[in-house]
Design a protein around this motif. Structure first.
Motif, PDB file in Angstrom:
ATOM      1  N   VAL A 181      29.259  48.627  38.063  1.00 43.90           N
ATOM      2  CA  VAL A 181      30.702  48.887  38.017  1.00 43.90           C
ATOM      3  C   VAL A 181      31.374  47.543  37.815  1.00 43.90           C
ATOM      4  CG1 VAL A 181      32.673  49.769  39.273  1.00 43.90           C
ATOM      5  CG2 VAL A 181      30.440  50.792  39.600  1.00 43.90           C
TER       6      VAL A 181
ATOM      7  N   ILE B 145      34.227  45.393  38.349  1.00 42.37           N
ATOM      8  CA  ILE B 145      35.343  45.466  39.291  1.00 42.37           C
ATOM      9  C   ILE B 145      36.602  44.879  38.682  1.00 42.37           C
ATOM     10  CG2 ILE B 145      36.117  44.871  41.611  1.00 42.37           C
ATOM     11  CD1 ILE B 145      33.159  44.319  42.244  1.00 42.37           C
TER      12      ILE B 145
ATOM     13  N   VAL C   4      38.125  51.173  36.146  1.00 41.94           N
ATOM     14  CA  VAL C   4      36.776  51.034  36.710  1.00 41.94           C
ATOM     15  C   VAL C   4      35.851  52.000  35.995  1.00 41.94           C
ATOM     16  CG1 VAL C   4      35.407  51.343  38.783  1.00 41.94           C
ATOM     17  CG2 VAL C   4      37.659  50.296  38.930  1.00 41.94           C
TER      18      VAL C   4
ATOM     19  N   ASN D 166      29.764  45.247  40.541  1.00 44.85           N
ATOM     20  CA  ASN D 166      29.035  45.812  41.674  1.00 44.85           C
ATOM     21  C   ASN D 166      27.835  46.528  41.065  1.00 44.85           C
ATOM     22  OD1 ASN D 166      30.728  44.990  43.643  1.00 44.85           O
ATOM     23  ND2 ASN D 166      31.327  47.042  44.313  1.00 44.85           N
TER      24      ASN D 166
ATOM     25  N   GLN E 276      23.027  47.525  47.113  1.00 39.47           N
ATOM     26  CA  GLN E 276      24.120  47.000  46.300  1.00 39.47           C
ATOM     27  C   GLN E 276      24.087  45.496  46.248  1.00 39.47           C
ATOM     28  OE1 GLN E 276      27.988  48.391  47.009  1.00 39.47           O
ATOM     29  NE2 GLN E 276      27.442  50.467  46.373  1.00 39.47           N
TER      30      GLN E 276
ATOM     31  N   THR F 110      26.587  42.194  44.312  1.00 37.10           N
ATOM     32  CA  THR F 110      27.733  41.858  43.470  1.00 37.10           C
ATOM     33  C   THR F 110      27.363  40.664  42.613  1.00 37.10           C
ATOM     34  OG1 THR F 110      29.190  42.639  45.192  1.00 37.10           O
ATOM     35  CG2 THR F 110      30.177  41.281  43.484  1.00 37.10           C
TER      36      THR F 110
HETATM   37  C1  LIG Z   1      32.135  46.575  45.264  1.00 38.08           C
HETATM   38  O1  LIG Z   1      31.379  46.303  46.432  1.00 38.08           O
HETATM   39  C2  LIG Z   1      32.131  45.943  47.538  1.00 38.08           C
HETATM   40  C3  LIG Z   1      31.235  45.600  48.696  1.00 38.08           C
HETATM   41  O2  LIG Z   1      29.922  45.790  48.361  1.00 38.08           O
HETATM   42  C4  LIG Z   1      33.088  47.076  47.912  1.00 38.08           C
HETATM   43  O3  LIG Z   1      33.876  46.706  48.999  1.00 38.08           O
HETATM   44  C5  LIG Z   1      33.929  47.423  46.730  1.00 38.08           C
HETATM   45  O4  LIG Z   1      34.746  48.519  47.025  1.00 38.08           O
HETATM   46  C6  LIG Z   1      33.065  47.724  45.517  1.00 38.08           C
HETATM   47  N1  LIG Z   1      33.949  47.960  44.365  1.00 38.08           N
HETATM   48  C7  LIG Z   1      33.842  49.023  43.596  1.00 38.08           C
HETATM   49  C8  LIG Z   1      34.807  49.125  42.466  1.00 38.08           C
HETATM   50  O5  LIG Z   1      32.979  49.878  43.797  1.00 38.08           O
END
Ligand SMILES: *[C@@H]1O[C@H](CO)[C@@H](O)[C@H](O)[C@H]1NC(C)=O
Ligand SMILES: *[C@@H]1O[C@H](CO)[C@@H](O)[C@H](O)[C@H]1NC(C)=O
Ligand SMILES: *[C@@H]1O[C@H](CO)[C@@H](O)[C@H](O)[C@H]1NC(C)=O
Ligand SMILES: *[C@@H]1O[C@H](CO)[C@@H](O)[C@H](O)[C@H]1NC(C)=O
Ligand SMILES: *[C@@H]1O[C@H](CO)[C@@H](O)[C@H](O)[C@H]1NC(C)=O
Ligand SMILES: *[C@@H]1O[C@H](CO)[C@@H](O)[C@H](O)[C@H]1NC(C)=O
Ligand SMILES: *[C@@H]1O[C@H](CO)[C@@H](O)[C@H](O)[C@H]1NC(C)=O
Ligand SMILES: *[C@@H]1O[C@H](CO)[C@@H](O)[C@H](O)[C@H]1NC(C)=O
Length: 686
Positions: A467, A469, A474, A500, A516, A518
């Motif tokens: 994803v 960000i 998105v 992500n 997960q 980043t």
């Molecule tokens: C990306 O990951 C972070 C923590 O892992 C999370 O807080 C955030 O919401 C995620 N963003 C998306 C767009 O999924």
């Protein structure tokens, strides 16, 4: 004849209390009167029962005769009591009912026919032809006379250095036993005896003979005596029993297996047991876990004598035990573990497996697989008569499934596959999910596989989603990657963006939790910077190469520098000249008269370098030592000098020797020919 009988009876009744000598004299006298008789009196008369609860009494005697037609009467004399004594007189003598005219030297009778609770007199009369002779009378209280049979079914075992012997008990009370023994290898030794009270086990009497040597075979005899009655008799000695030494070691077994269609032929061989333990013979018992589970064959294995054994096992793991046995016990079992036959690539079992009927002579095994390893304590065996075991098979657990069939008494494995009763999504996420080596558009991802126990199903693939960000909208992008990989390079990312990235294992039961991470891609690098960098590099490379080539060619044609210190400079010059003449091709000629004052620094440097090259070439041959400047040779033949070397040359040109060169400089005329890229330089002789 009468006299002799009389004498014997006298012997029995007159108990020779006064003097043994007198007694013997009387006996001898009376005996002489009886000689000439055709009948010798029976002797060693004994009457007893076999145990204290027995109602049958036995009388035994011996008779030294060669006559074939002998018969016996057993007499009993007792004091009549009560009315009987009033009627018939105080003493009654009669022939025992069942012991009239018997042919053997033994006779048995029921206690009803006897007076057992009071002392009675007994004797036996032998009849040979027309004459008869009578044994001595004996006074016995029959009830108190017990003589056991010889000990029967003697078994033995070693308890360290104590020997435990046991045999069939005659009655429920303990008895006294006498054991005599000697070492088998020393048959001339005298018997050693030990007297012990037996301990009573159900239907067994046993004694422990302490402090023998368990590695020595013995010969043993036992006799026993009741301790429950007042006048017991010793039984006869048992036949000699050989006690082998203890089998302390388990057999040393070696195994070979041969793979046949669906079955495995296992050949076991082992070393014979030590002689001391094998004196009475050794038998071997072979057992295996497959046939004891009746999976799939029921094999009856008789004990064997030979030290080789062949058997067939299926593809699943089996333990075979070999145990040696002798009369004194058995060795510890040698356990041979035959591992499961590894399958090259295991298929996934057919879904309908659970519904298939189990035929007779077929059995199924489910090995629970944990951490990719089979844990044998979790084998579930299902046979036709143990169908309920199917209930023990759990959902979400991976099993290695075997199906075996008994064909002609041999177990065959007909199927081997991986099985889930029910599949679920993985229980955990892929572990240690990390990224590395990110560039502006790609990143390396790596992780650890989900352990088999946590997969809860067949992992079909991983689902890798990214994803972005930082972008306004998105967008999630997913792709499937093979379940067998544990790293992946994710490409086509946007430079300077944040992603992500998530990874989850997928089974037919669904997708598991995801791991997960980043990732920030590197910012895009301007193209012109790259270009200029590479151009710079190319330029540098070309210039260095050119300089090298130039220098090399210069060296080839540079004329000799006359120096007094170098005597063999001339041949080189001539050579150079010749070469020069051959190669020269003049396009355009410019003659420059160099003046020391106008010489540029650059020219100075160049010439010095050129000179130095000549110096080097010669110095390499023979001059170096004379000059005493080892740094000149530099230890290298590389034409491409580094900046350091140039410095050295420059420095040298300013030192003492440089003066010689300066003088030369004045006479040097340089011919520069332009021939393509190459500049050639020549000196002119003054
Ligand atoms: C990306 O990951 C972070 C923590 O892992 C999370 O807080 C955030 O919401 C995620 N963003 C998306 C767009 O999924
Ligand atoms: C038996 O009789 C024979 C001859 O009659 C005699 O030589 C032998 O010693 C006797 N044996 C016993 C045990 O009395
Ligand atoms: C035994 O006695 C019978 C008659 O009483 C007689 O006929 C027979 O000859 C005798 N036998 C011997 C061996 O003395
Ligand atoms: C063997 O006999 C000795 C002596 O009686 C005794 O001390 C020991 O405990 C016995 N050992 C065994 C194993 O019965
Ligand atoms: C056997 O037991 C009896 C009675 O308990 C005892 O008097 C006797 O001494 C024992 N004999 C032996 C040899 O231990
Ligand atoms: C093994 O089994 C296959 C098929 O059942 C058969 O064709 C083959 O002959 C067998 N081989 C042996 C050595 O028995
Ligand atoms: C074989 O023996 C080993 C060690 O005693 C044991 O762990 C294992 O469970 C046995 N295997 C089978 C198939 O019984
Ligand atoms: C991934 O695999 C699943 C199940 O096989 C399938 O439904 C899905 O379309 C696949 N996705 C991609 C991106 O190939």
């Amino acid at each position: 004849m009468i006299f002799r009988d009389f004498a014997l009876n006298l012997m029995e009744t007159v108990t020779c209390r006064r003097s043994l000598h007198l007694c013997i004299v009387v006996f001898m006298f009376l005996m002489t009167l009886g000689t000439g008789s055709t009948c010798e009196a029976p002797s060693t008369l004994q009457c007893f029962r076999r145990s204290s609860v027995e109602v049958i009494y036995v009388c035994e005697w011996t008779m030294n005769t060669t006559e074939s037609d002998v018969s016996y009467d057993l007499y009993i004399e007792y004091e009549a009591q009560g009315i009987l004594s009033a009627l018939l007189g105080p003493v009654r003598t009669e022939i025992v009912k069942d012991c009239r005219r018997v042919k053997e030297t033994t006779c048995s009778m029921h206690e009803d026919a006897l007076i057992t609770k009071r002392p009675v007199e007994i004797w036996v009369a032998a009849h040979v032809g027309n004459s008869s002779c009578t044994s001595p009378r004996r006074s016995v209280e029959l009830q108190q006379k017990v003589k056991h049979d010889v000990p029967k079914d003697i078994s033995m075992s070693w308890l360290k250095n104590n020997l435990s012997l046991s045999w069939t008990a005659v009655e429920e009370y303990p008895a006294l036993a006498e054991v005599r023994f000697r070492r088998l290898e020393h048959p001339t030794d005298s018997w050693e005896t030990r007297m012990t009270n037996t301990t009573h086990e159900p239907s067994k009497w046993s004694v422990i003979v302490v402090n023998l040597l368990k590695f020595t075979p013995y010969q043993v005899q036992i006799r026993q005596r009741s301790s429950h009655v007042r006048n017991p008799l010793w039984s006869d000695w048992s036949p000699v029993v050989t006690v082998p030494a203890e089998l302390e070691q388990k057999p040393e077994v070696s195994m070979t297996t041969r793979l046949l269609n669906g079955t495995r032929k296992v050949t076991l061989t082992w070393k014979p047991m030590p002689h001391a333990a094998a004196v009475t013979g050794v038998m071997y018992k072979v057992m295996d876990t497959q046939s004891s589970q009746r999976c799939p064959c029921v094999v009856k294995r008789p004990d064997i004598k030979s030290s080789e054994y062949q058997t067939y096992v299926s593809y699943s793991a089996v333990n075979i035990s070999v145990m040696a046995m002798n009369a004194a016990g058995s060795s510890p079992p040698a356990i041979i573990q035959v591992p499961a036959q590894p399958a090259a690539d295991l298929k996934i079992c057919n879904e309908t497996l659970m519904n298939k009927k189990i035929k007779k002579k077929t059995c199924r095994e489910f090995y629970e697989l944990r951490d990719g390893d089979s844990r044998p304590e979790n084998i579930i065996t299902v046979t036709a008569d143990k169908r309920r075991n199917m209930k023990d098979i759990q959902e979400f657990v991976c099993y290695l499934y075997f199906e075996h069939r008994c064909k002609r008494g041999k177990p065959h494995t007909i199927e081997m596959c991986l099985f889930y009763k029910k599949q679920g999504a993985p229980r955990i996420k892929p572990q240690n999910f990390t990224h590395s080596s990110e560039t502006d558009n790609s990143v390396n991802l790596s992780w650890k596989a989900i352990p088999p126990a946590d997969q809860r199903g067949f992992l079909t693939h991983y689902s890798l989603c990214s994803v972005k960000i930082s972008s306004p909208e998105v967008r999630k992008e997913c792709l499937n990657i093979s379940a067998s990989v544990i790293n992946y390079r994710l490409e086509n990312l946007t430079p300077g963006a944040q992603y992500n990235i998530s990874l989850a294992g997928v089974t037919p039961g669904g997708e598991g939790p995801n791991a997960q991470t980043t990732v920030n891609t590197l910012p895009e690098k301007p193209v012109n910077v790259l270009w200029s960098l590479s151009l710079l590099f190319v330029f540098f490379f070309i210039s260095t190469t050119c300089t090298c080539i130039l220098k090399r060619i210069k060296n080839k044609i540079f004329p000799p520098v006359p120096t007094p210190v170098i005597p063999n400079f001339t041949p080189y010059q001539a050579e150079s000249q010749e070469m020069l003449e051959r190669k020269e091709e003049v396009h355009e000629l410019t003659l420059l008269q160099l003046h020391p004052e106008v010489k540029s620094v650059h020219e100075d440097e160049e010439e010095s370098t050129i000179l130095r090259r000549d110096w080097d070439d010669d110095a390499d041959k023979d001059v170096e030592s004379e000059r005493g400047d080892s740094s000149l040779s530099g230890g290298t033949s590389d034409e491409c000098l580094g900046p350091g070397s140039t410095d050295q040359v420059l420095r040298r040109s300013k030192e003492g020797e440089a003066t010689d060169l300066e003088q030369l400089d004045n006479e040097i005329a340089m011919l520069i020919y332009r021939n393509g890229l190459v500049f050639d330089v020549k000196t002119e002789s003054p």
